[in-house]
Motif scaffolding. Structure first.
Motif, PDB file in Angstrom:
ATOM      1  N   GLU A 129       0.827  -1.212   0.000  1.00 40.62           N
ATOM      2  CA  GLU A 129       0.000   0.000   0.000  1.00 40.62           C
ATOM      3  C   GLU A 129       0.862   1.263   0.000  1.00 40.62           C
ATOM      4  O   GLU A 129       0.562   2.226  -0.721  1.00 40.62           O
ATOM      5  CB  GLU A 129      -0.925  -0.008   1.219  1.00 40.62           C
ATOM      6  N   LEU A 130       1.916   1.260   0.796  1.00 42.38           N
ATOM      7  CA  LEU A 130       2.787   2.432   0.852  1.00 42.38           C
ATOM      8  C   LEU A 130       3.499   2.654  -0.479  1.00 42.38           C
ATOM      9  O   LEU A 130       3.673   3.810  -0.911  1.00 42.38           O
ATOM     10  CB  LEU A 130       3.819   2.271   1.976  1.00 42.38           C
ATOM     11  N   LEU A 131       3.902   1.588  -1.143  1.00 44.78           N
ATOM     12  CA  LEU A 131       4.530   1.733  -2.449  1.00 44.78           C
ATOM     13  C   LEU A 131       3.529   2.225  -3.483  1.00 44.78           C
ATOM     14  O   LEU A 131       3.874   3.043  -4.355  1.00 44.78           O
ATOM     15  CB  LEU A 131       5.129   0.401  -2.890  1.00 44.78           C
ATOM     16  N   THR A 132       2.297   1.759  -3.397  1.00 49.89           N
ATOM     17  CA  THR A 132       1.250   2.242  -4.305  1.00 49.89           C
ATOM     18  C   THR A 132       1.008   3.728  -4.107  1.00 49.89           C
ATOM     19  O   THR A 132       0.821   4.479  -5.077  1.00 49.89           O
ATOM     20  CB  THR A 132      -0.044   1.450  -4.076  1.00 49.89           C
ATOM     21  N   THR A 133       1.003   4.171  -2.858  1.00 56.49           N
ATOM     22  CA  THR A 133       0.838   5.596  -2.571  1.00 56.49           C
ATOM     23  C   THR A 133       1.983   6.403  -3.157  1.00 56.49           C
ATOM     24  O   THR A 133       1.775   7.476  -3.743  1.00 56.49           O
ATOM     25  CB  THR A 133       0.765   5.819  -1.051  1.00 56.49           C
ATOM     26  N   LEU A 134       3.211   5.910  -3.005  1.00 61.64           N
ATOM     27  CA  LEU A 134       4.361   6.603  -3.579  1.00 61.64           C
ATOM     28  C   LEU A 134       4.252   6.676  -5.096  1.00 61.64           C
ATOM     29  O   LEU A 134       4.508   7.740  -5.701  1.00 61.64           O
ATOM     30  CB  LEU A 134       5.647   5.879  -3.176  1.00 61.64           C
ATOM     31  N   ARG A 135       3.868   5.586  -5.714  1.00 63.15           N
ATOM     32  CA  ARG A 135       3.733   5.577  -7.171  1.00 63.15           C
ATOM     33  C   ARG A 135       2.673   6.585  -7.630  1.00 63.15           C
ATOM     34  O   ARG A 135       2.876   7.318  -8.607  1.00 63.15           O
ATOM     35  CB  ARG A 135       3.366   4.167  -7.654  1.00 63.15           C
ATOM     36  N   ARG A 136       1.554   6.642  -6.927  1.00 63.73           N
ATOM     37  CA  ARG A 136       0.488   7.577  -7.300  1.00 63.73           C
ATOM     38  C   ARG A 136       0.936   9.027  -7.160  1.00 63.73           C
ATOM     39  O   ARG A 136       0.717   9.845  -8.056  1.00 63.73           O
ATOM     40  CB  ARG A 136      -0.752   7.331  -6.438  1.00 63.73           C
ATOM     41  N   ASP A 137       1.598   9.342  -6.049  1.00 67.38           N
ATOM     42  CA  ASP A 137       2.015  10.730  -5.832  1.00 67.38           C
ATOM     43  C   ASP A 137       3.090  11.158  -6.828  1.00 67.38           C
ATOM     44  O   ASP A 137       3.110  12.319  -7.269  1.00 67.38           O
ATOM     45  CB  ASP A 137       2.536  10.898  -4.397  1.00 67.38           C
ATOM     46  N   VAL A 138       3.994  10.222  -7.185  1.00 67.72           N
ATOM     47  CA  VAL A 138       5.006  10.558  -8.185  1.00 67.72           C
ATOM     48  C   VAL A 138       4.369  10.738  -9.559  1.00 67.72           C
ATOM     49  O   VAL A 138       4.695  11.671 -10.307  1.00 67.72           O
ATOM     50  CB  VAL A 138       6.098   9.466  -8.227  1.00 67.72           C
ATOM     51  N   THR A 139       3.433   9.869  -9.890  1.00 67.73           N
ATOM     52  CA  THR A 139       2.779   9.963 -11.196  1.00 67.73           C
ATOM     53  C   THR A 139       1.963  11.248 -11.324  1.00 67.73           C
ATOM     54  O   THR A 139       1.918  11.863 -12.402  1.00 67.73           O
ATOM     55  CB  THR A 139       1.867   8.747 -11.408  1.00 67.73           C
ATOM     56  N   LEU A 140       1.326  11.683 -10.236  1.00 71.02           N
ATOM     57  CA  LEU A 140       0.483  12.879 -10.268  1.00 71.02           C
ATOM     58  C   LEU A 140       1.283  14.163 -10.126  1.00 71.02           C
ATOM     59  O   LEU A 140       0.708  15.255 -10.219  1.00 71.02           O
ATOM     60  CB  LEU A 140      -0.558  12.805  -9.147  1.00 71.02           C
ATOM     61  N   ALA A 141       2.598  14.047  -9.897  1.00 72.56           N
ATOM     62  CA  ALA A 141       3.429  15.249  -9.766  1.00 72.56           C
ATOM     63  C   ALA A 141       3.742  15.801 -11.153  1.00 72.56           C
ATOM     64  O   ALA A 141       4.848  15.688 -11.680  1.00 72.56           O
ATOM     65  CB  ALA A 141       4.708  14.925  -9.003  1.00 72.56           C
ATOM     66  N   ALA A 142       2.728  16.414 -11.782  1.00 71.03           N
ATOM     67  CA  ALA A 142       2.874  16.918 -13.154  1.00 71.03           C
ATOM     68  C   ALA A 142       3.921  18.025 -13.203  1.00 71.03           C
ATOM     69  O   ALA A 142       3.892  18.953 -12.382  1.00 71.03           O
ATOM     70  CB  ALA A 142       1.536  17.437 -13.658  1.00 71.03           C
ATOM     71  N   PRO A 143       4.858  17.948 -14.131  1.00 73.31           N
ATOM     72  CA  PRO A 143       5.905  18.979 -14.232  1.00 73.31           C
ATOM     73  C   PRO A 143       5.348  20.291 -14.794  1.00 73.31           C
ATOM     74  O   PRO A 143       4.467  20.294 -15.658  1.00 73.31           O
ATOM     75  CB  PRO A 143       6.912  18.354 -15.199  1.00 73.31           C
ATOM     76  N   HIS A 144       5.902  21.401 -14.305  1.00 72.76           N
ATOM     77  CA  HIS A 144       5.453  22.722 -14.745  1.00 72.76           C
ATOM     78  C   HIS A 144       6.593  23.550 -15.329  1.00 72.76           C
ATOM     79  O   HIS A 144       6.364  24.694 -15.736  1.00 72.76           O
ATOM     80  CB  HIS A 144       4.839  23.478 -13.567  1.00 72.76           C
ATOM     81  N   ASN A 145       7.785  23.027 -15.388  1.00 69.03           N
ATOM     82  CA  ASN A 145       8.887  23.713 -16.041  1.00 69.03           C
ATOM     83  C   ASN A 145       9.859  22.667 -16.579  1.00 69.03           C
ATOM     84  O   ASN A 145       9.678  21.464 -16.384  1.00 69.03           O
ATOM     85  CB  ASN A 145       9.591  24.685 -15.077  1.00 69.03           C
ATOM     86  N   ASP A 146      10.882  23.126 -17.265  1.00 72.15           N
ATOM     87  CA  ASP A 146      11.830  22.208 -17.901  1.00 72.15           C
ATOM     88  C   ASP A 146      12.572  21.351 -16.882  1.00 72.15           C
ATOM     89  O   ASP A 146      12.813  20.158 -17.110  1.00 72.15           O
ATOM     90  CB  ASP A 146      12.832  22.996 -18.741  1.00 72.15           C
ATOM     91  N   LEU A 147      12.949  21.944 -15.755  1.00 70.85           N
ATOM     92  CA  LEU A 147      13.693  21.197 -14.745  1.00 70.85           C
ATOM     93  C   LEU A 147      12.841  20.075 -14.169  1.00 70.85           C
ATOM     94  O   LEU A 147      13.327  18.952 -13.977  1.00 70.85           O
ATOM     95  CB  LEU A 147      14.156  22.145 -13.634  1.00 70.85           C
ATOM     96  N   GLN A 148      11.589  20.364 -13.916  1.00 72.74           N
ATOM     97  CA  GLN A 148      10.692  19.329 -13.396  1.00 72.74           C
ATOM     98  C   GLN A 148      10.415  18.267 -14.458  1.00 72.74           C
ATOM     99  O   GLN A 148      10.276  17.077 -14.131  1.00 72.74           O
ATOM    100  CB  GLN A 148       9.391  19.964 -12.923  1.00 72.74           C
ATOM    101  N   SER A 149      10.368  18.672 -15.708  1.00 79.65           N
ATOM    102  CA  SER A 149      10.148  17.710 -16.791  1.00 79.65           C
ATOM    103  C   SER A 149      11.312  16.733 -16.902  1.00 79.65           C
ATOM    104  O   SER A 149      11.123  15.544 -17.179  1.00 79.65           O
ATOM    105  CB  SER A 149       9.953  18.452 -18.113  1.00 79.65           C
ATOM    106  N   GLN A 150      12.526  17.246 -16.693  1.00 83.73           N
ATOM    107  CA  GLN A 150      13.693  16.384 -16.749  1.00 83.73           C
ATOM    108  C   GLN A 150      13.734  15.400 -15.577  1.00 83.73           C
ATOM    109  O   GLN A 150      14.298  14.309 -15.708  1.00 83.73           O
ATOM    110  CB  GLN A 150      14.963  17.236 -16.749  1.00 83.73           C
ATOM    111  N   ALA A 151      13.149  15.774 -14.442  1.00 87.66           N
ATOM    112  CA  ALA A 151      13.163  14.903 -13.267  1.00 87.66           C
ATOM    113  C   ALA A 151      11.980  13.947 -13.230  1.00 87.66           C
ATOM    114  O   ALA A 151      12.065  12.892 -12.584  1.00 87.66           O
ATOM    115  CB  ALA A 151      13.170  15.751 -11.991  1.00 87.66           C
ATOM    116  N   TYR A 152      10.910  14.263 -13.915  1.00 87.11           N
ATOM    117  CA  TYR A 152       9.670  13.488 -13.784  1.00 87.11           C
ATOM    118  C   TYR A 152       9.833  12.043 -14.258  1.00 87.11           C
ATOM    119  O   TYR A 152       9.552  11.098 -13.506  1.00 87.11           O
ATOM    120  CB  TYR A 152       8.551  14.175 -14.572  1.00 87.11           C
ATOM    121  N   GLN A 153      10.284  11.844 -15.508  1.00 85.82           N
ATOM    122  CA  GLN A 153      10.374  10.479 -16.040  1.00 85.82           C
ATOM    123  C   GLN A 153      11.376   9.616 -15.286  1.00 85.82           C
ATOM    124  O   GLN A 153      11.082   8.448 -14.987  1.00 85.82           O
ATOM    125  CB  GLN A 153      10.713  10.527 -17.533  1.00 85.82           C
ATOM    126  N   PRO A 154      12.565  10.150 -14.925  1.00 85.92           N
ATOM    127  CA  PRO A 154      13.467   9.335 -14.109  1.00 85.92           C
ATOM    128  C   PRO A 154      12.858   8.932 -12.772  1.00 85.92           C
ATOM    129  O   PRO A 154      13.111   7.823 -12.286  1.00 85.92           O
ATOM    130  CB  PRO A 154      14.686  10.242 -13.919  1.00 85.92           C
TER     131      PRO A 154
END
Length: 256
Positions: free
Chosen positions: A131-156
């Motif tokens: 459950e805790l790993l599922t929560t982490l996966r959901r929060d990371v997936t929903l962390a939509a990037p709003h600038n280039d730096l966040q876009s570079q960090a999102y997929q990794p």
């Protein structure tokens, strides 16, 4: 009870049994018995049995060591991937960053202080960890990037969470003993047979022969202890193999 104490007691007890058996056997045979009358073919058979058992014992040690090394590599991969997620989250705004890092800390704390003991005792993982790993996966997936730096960090970050999930699955498959009961039966039977051959050679009560018998027995017991100790890929206590987590997440070293 510490493992070194278990090994010492078993080794001392086994050696005492062998010495006692050798002394009683020597008394039973008497002084007139000549050990030189042992057929030469029997000596060759004894040596062959000893060599075969040494090969089997060596393969057993190599097998359990390889399984433990693979399990430890998986733990390091899981811990490192979680650390990467926590570090890459620094480019996000405070609320998003704190939420992701909080998910990582909660997962690590549960793994170190709760799940690891369940894994050692029952050879399985906990639903809470999933459950805790599922929560982490959901929060990371929903962390939509709003600038280039966040876009570079999102997929990794998404890839690292997937790596955590994969390493967690490998950890579940590696939980439990490596050696099948049938192999353990063969190792114990072989040890008894090889040590018993000492009496076939009709050793006497001389200090030299008794010392050699004790050293030989102690070596067999020590090698079997190595197999038993390495047979648990994640160790036999929580602190044995959680250092990959506690080194990267010092906060997990405290209590639960």
């Amino acid at each position: 009870m510490p493992e070194w104490l278990i090994m010492t007691l078993v080794m001392a007890g086994t050696c005492a049994v062998v010495v006692t058996g050798a002394v009683l056997n020597s008394r039973r045979l008497g002084e007139e018995d000549d050990p030189d009358e042992t057929p030469d073919v029997l000596d060759y058979m004894i040596m062959m049995i000893g060599v075969v058992y040494a090969i089997v014992l060596g393969l057993a040690i190599a097998g359990v060591w390889e399984a433990r090394s693979a399990a430890q590599d998986g733990v390091r991969t899981e811990a490192q991937a979680l650390h990467e997620v926590a570090e890459r989250a620094s480019v996000y705004p405070g609320p998003v960053r704190d939420r992701i890092r909080g998910d990582v800390d909660a997962y690590v704390d549960h793994v170190v202080h709760t799940e690891w003991k369940v894994m050692i005792d029952k050879d399985e993982l906990t639903d809470r960890g999933t459950e805790l790993l599922t929560t982490l996966r959901r929060d990371v997936t929903l962390a939509a990037p709003h600038n280039d730096l966040q876009s570079q960090a999102y997929q990794p970050m998404v890839d690292q969470v997937a790596a955590v999930d994969d390493a967690r699955g490998a950890r579940q498959q590696s939980a439990g003993s490596t050696m099948p009961p049938l192999v353990w039966f063969g190792l114990m039977l072989g040890a008894a047979l090889v040590i018993g051959l000492v009496f076939t050679l009709q050793i006497r009560r001389s200090p030299r022969e008794l010392m050699l018998a004790v050293m030989f027995t102690a070596l067999i017991v020590f090698l079997l202890f190595l197999v038993w100790d390495f047979d648990e890929p994640f160790g036999r206590s929580v602190g044995d193999s959680t250092t990959a987590f506690t080194d990267l997440f010092p906060s997990a070293r405290g209590g639960s």
